[in-house]
Design an enzyme around this catalytic site. Structure first.
Site, mmCIF file in Angstrom:
data_model
loop_
_atom_site.group_PDB
_atom_site.id
_atom_site.type_symbol
_atom_site.label_atom_id
_atom_site.label_comp_id
_atom_site.label_asym_id
_atom_site.label_seq_id
_atom_site.Cartn_x
_atom_site.Cartn_y
_atom_site.Cartn_z
ATOM 1 N N LYS A 1 0.837 -1.202 0.000
ATOM 2 C CA LYS A 1 0.000 0.000 0.000
ATOM 3 C C LYS A 1 0.872 1.252 0.000
ATOM 4 C CE LYS A 1 -4.034 1.898 2.448
ATOM 5 N NZ LYS A 1 -4.903 1.758 3.639
ATOM 6 N N SER B 1 -9.768 1.595 2.520
ATOM 7 C CA SER B 1 -8.888 2.353 1.665
ATOM 8 C C SER B 1 -7.798 1.508 1.005
ATOM 9 C CB SER B 1 -8.234 3.464 2.482
ATOM 10 O OG SER B 1 -7.383 2.904 3.470
ATOM 11 N N SER C 1 -10.176 -0.549 6.787
ATOM 12 C CA SER C 1 -9.530 -0.386 5.479
ATOM 13 C C SER C 1 -8.792 -1.612 4.945
ATOM 14 C CB SER C 1 -8.566 0.799 5.516
ATOM 15 O OG SER C 1 -9.279 1.998 5.394
#
Lengths: 106, 478
Positions: free
Chosen positions: B83, B158, B182
């Site tokens: 990420k 996310s 997330s």
């Protein structure tokens, strides 16, 4: 609904430049969200006093980390590399160029 | 050879150790898949140019280990998607924000250091909601990511890019971060396993902070075993993160073979077929010897409201560091104040600006007691309730989300988007570990969309989650 002035005041506190259209839409969005999160006011006053969160301090020994120490994250050079505006320093390395904020007395 | 990207990490690791395949083979197939699908999925913001070199190093390390009779780490040579809010030294890291667009990480996050020591390969950095604020990856400054199972839909967020990368077999595993769901929400939307570890179980040194009393990094993978493998590789106390904990901080949970279901939370706002799948999973767990009991969490209906006070408050503080002075975007205005306001006004996206404003509001004098003070008290109450329930049961089960993935652009109202987090925020507020894993699929407009079941365990009891997770995997509810 929260007022335009309140939104502008928050924007000033948060150092955010907003367009007029965004100020208007934030009035609506923030009001809607505040209506929803306002549920938390149902928590009684006595509860608030009884239920302070359990926190503990975590300290390390107050010793500076020397250059090259295994306890140091990132080299000085790598950190300086990220400066948005830098100038070569006469003694080598770089200065971080920032806006002049101290004015001479007139 | 062409299906190597569809192996689980455990399988790939065994095959590499047996000499049937190499790390270079696996990475090459992932890169080919990226070439094919990433343009549309937008899961990776950047694919690193040295992937095959990294894989080659891993292969050499394995050969060396074999020669010396040393065991190789199970993650040696496994290609990962990372990420974009996790620092890898010398590489760009932007948190999918314009304000950090060209920022280069000056050190490795501890989780990266640990994966490097294991010999993992990094394929690239993945798309996300800007600064991890959102549940759809639509808030990325670099365009939304798409759900590989239905490209009209969001992958969740996310950590949506990480989930999309693993679900489309463009990586074998991924790291995400979870502040209010997330990792678990995108895992649920993409048919994956995702773990939000116990608060403090994984070091956050080198993660771009969002809500510091809530954030944790964790794995996204195809199987519970893979998620466990990654978690065990990245966990542990770290002197660079004073909130990290040692593995024995919490007392060991005594197994009860009971699973608690807070039915009072499932009465409304959940899609009927999601609820049916959830009941099917519970039935299956009963058959494998678990007792399902009703539990009460009286403060849980407040959890989402509490979260949307505490999180923006922490966001407004954490994002104050982006001022254009030391790194990132730096714009000039007419005064010092203007420099800040212009840099931040243009550098942050709409959702980041909204949350900074909201956080500033709830922390401002006059409102602090009414919002932040009350939210903190409710949070402590909720934590006490969850802890009490977890003395009686091994885990608390709920659906991960009330519905499957929405269409891109469908949830334009911020509050409607926030409601997707209704079941996931509790674990962040209370610090408990929570695992999402697939519980079949529901049809939407001719497509089968995966949904997830969420299990929450006592602090430090990830092992318990993996154990029950493997049971559910075995039953494989369709």
């Amino acid at each position: 609904m929260i007022s335009k002035e309140e939104v502008l005041n928050l924007a000033e506190l948060a150092r955010l430049k907003l367009s007029d259209a965004e100020v208007e839409s934030l009035q609506k969005d923030i009001s809607n969200i505040l209506d929803y999160v306002g549920q938390v006011s149902a928590v009684g006053v006595s509860d608030v006093e009884q239920l302070k969160p359990i926190l503990r301090n975590v300290m390390r020994e107050d010793k500076p980390y020397g250059a090259g120490s295994v306890m140091m994250l990132g080299s000085r050079e790598a950190l300086l590399e990220a400066l948005p505006k830098k100038e070569k320093a006469p003694m080598g390395g770089f200065f971080n160029v920032v806006r002049k904020i101290i004015q001479k007395d007139e | 050879m062409s299906e190597l990207n569809k192996l689980s990490i455990t399988e790939a690791s065994k095959k590499m150790q047996a000499g049937e395949i190499t790390a270079v083979d696996v990475s090459r197939v992932c890169l080919a898949e990226i070439e094919k699908r990433n343009k549309i999925l937008n899961a990776y913001l950047e694919v690193f140019s040295d992937v095959l070199e990294q894989a080659n190093v891993a292969d050499e390390k394995r050969a060396q280990n074999k020669k010396e009779g040393k065991e190789s780490h199970a993650l040696l040579g496994i290609p990962f998607a990372i990420k974009d809010n996790i620092l890898i030294e010398g590489r760009n890291v932007s948190a999918a924000s314009k304000i950090l667009e060209n920022y280069v990480a000056s050190y490795d996050a501890t989780v990266i250091k640990k994966l490097k020591e294991a010999g993992a390969v990094f394929l690239g950095r993945t798309n996300m909601d800007e600064f991890a604020m959102g549940g759809s990856t639509e808030n990325s400054a670099f365009g939304p990511a798409k759900n590989p199972l239905d490209e009209m839909r969001v992958p969740g967020g996310s950590s949506g890019g990480s989930a999309a990368a693993v679900a489309s077999y463009m990586a074998l595993g991924a790291l995400g971060t979870d502040t209010g769901g997330s990792i678990r929400e995108p895992a649920s939307f993409c048919g994956l396993v995702g773990l939000k570890p116990t608060y403090g179980a994984v070091s956050r040194s080198g993660l771009i902070a969002m809500g510091s009393s809530l954030d944790q990094a964790g794995p996204l993978a195809h199987t519970v075993e893979d998620a466990e493998l990654i978690f065990n590789a990245i966990r542990g106390r770290d002197s660079f993160d004073s909130t990290s904990i040692s593995e024995d901080l919490y007392p060991k949970h005594a197994a009860t073979k009971k699973i608690g279901v807070p039915r009072h939370l499932l009465k409304e706002g959940i899609d009927q077929d999601v609820l049916e799948q959830f009941e099917k999973s519970l039935e299956a767990l009963k058959k494998s010897g678990y007792e399902i009991i009703d539990v009460e969490l009286p403060s849980a209906p407040l959890a989402l409201a509490v979260y949307y006070v505490i999180m923006p408050a922490e966001v407004s503080a954490n994002l104050a560091r982006f001022d254009g002075v030391r790194y990132g975007l730096s714009l000039k205005g007419d005064s010092l104040f203007d420099d800040y306001a212009k840099t931040r006004g243009e550098g942050f996206g709409a959702e980041a600006r909204r949350r900074i404003m909201l956080g500033t509001y709830v922390l401002s004098s006059g409102y602090y007691d009414a919002y932040y003070g009350k939210a903190t008290a409710a949070r402590a109450m909720l934590a006490a309730e969850v802890s009490d329930v977890l003395k009686e049961v091994d885990c608390i089960a709920t659906p991960t989300t009330p519905s499957p993935a929405a269409k891109i652009g469908e949830k334009s109202d911020p509050l409607a988007m926030y409601l997707m987090d209704i079941f996931t925020v509790t674990a962040n507020l209370t610090g408990n570990p929570a695992l999402s894993l697939p519980m079949g699929a529901v049809p939407r407009e001719g497509k089968q969309l995966p949904i997830g079941i969420q299990l929450t365990a006592a602090h430090g009891d990830e092992a318990g989650l993996f154990k029950i997770g493997k049971e559910i995997e075995k039953i494989a509810v369709q």
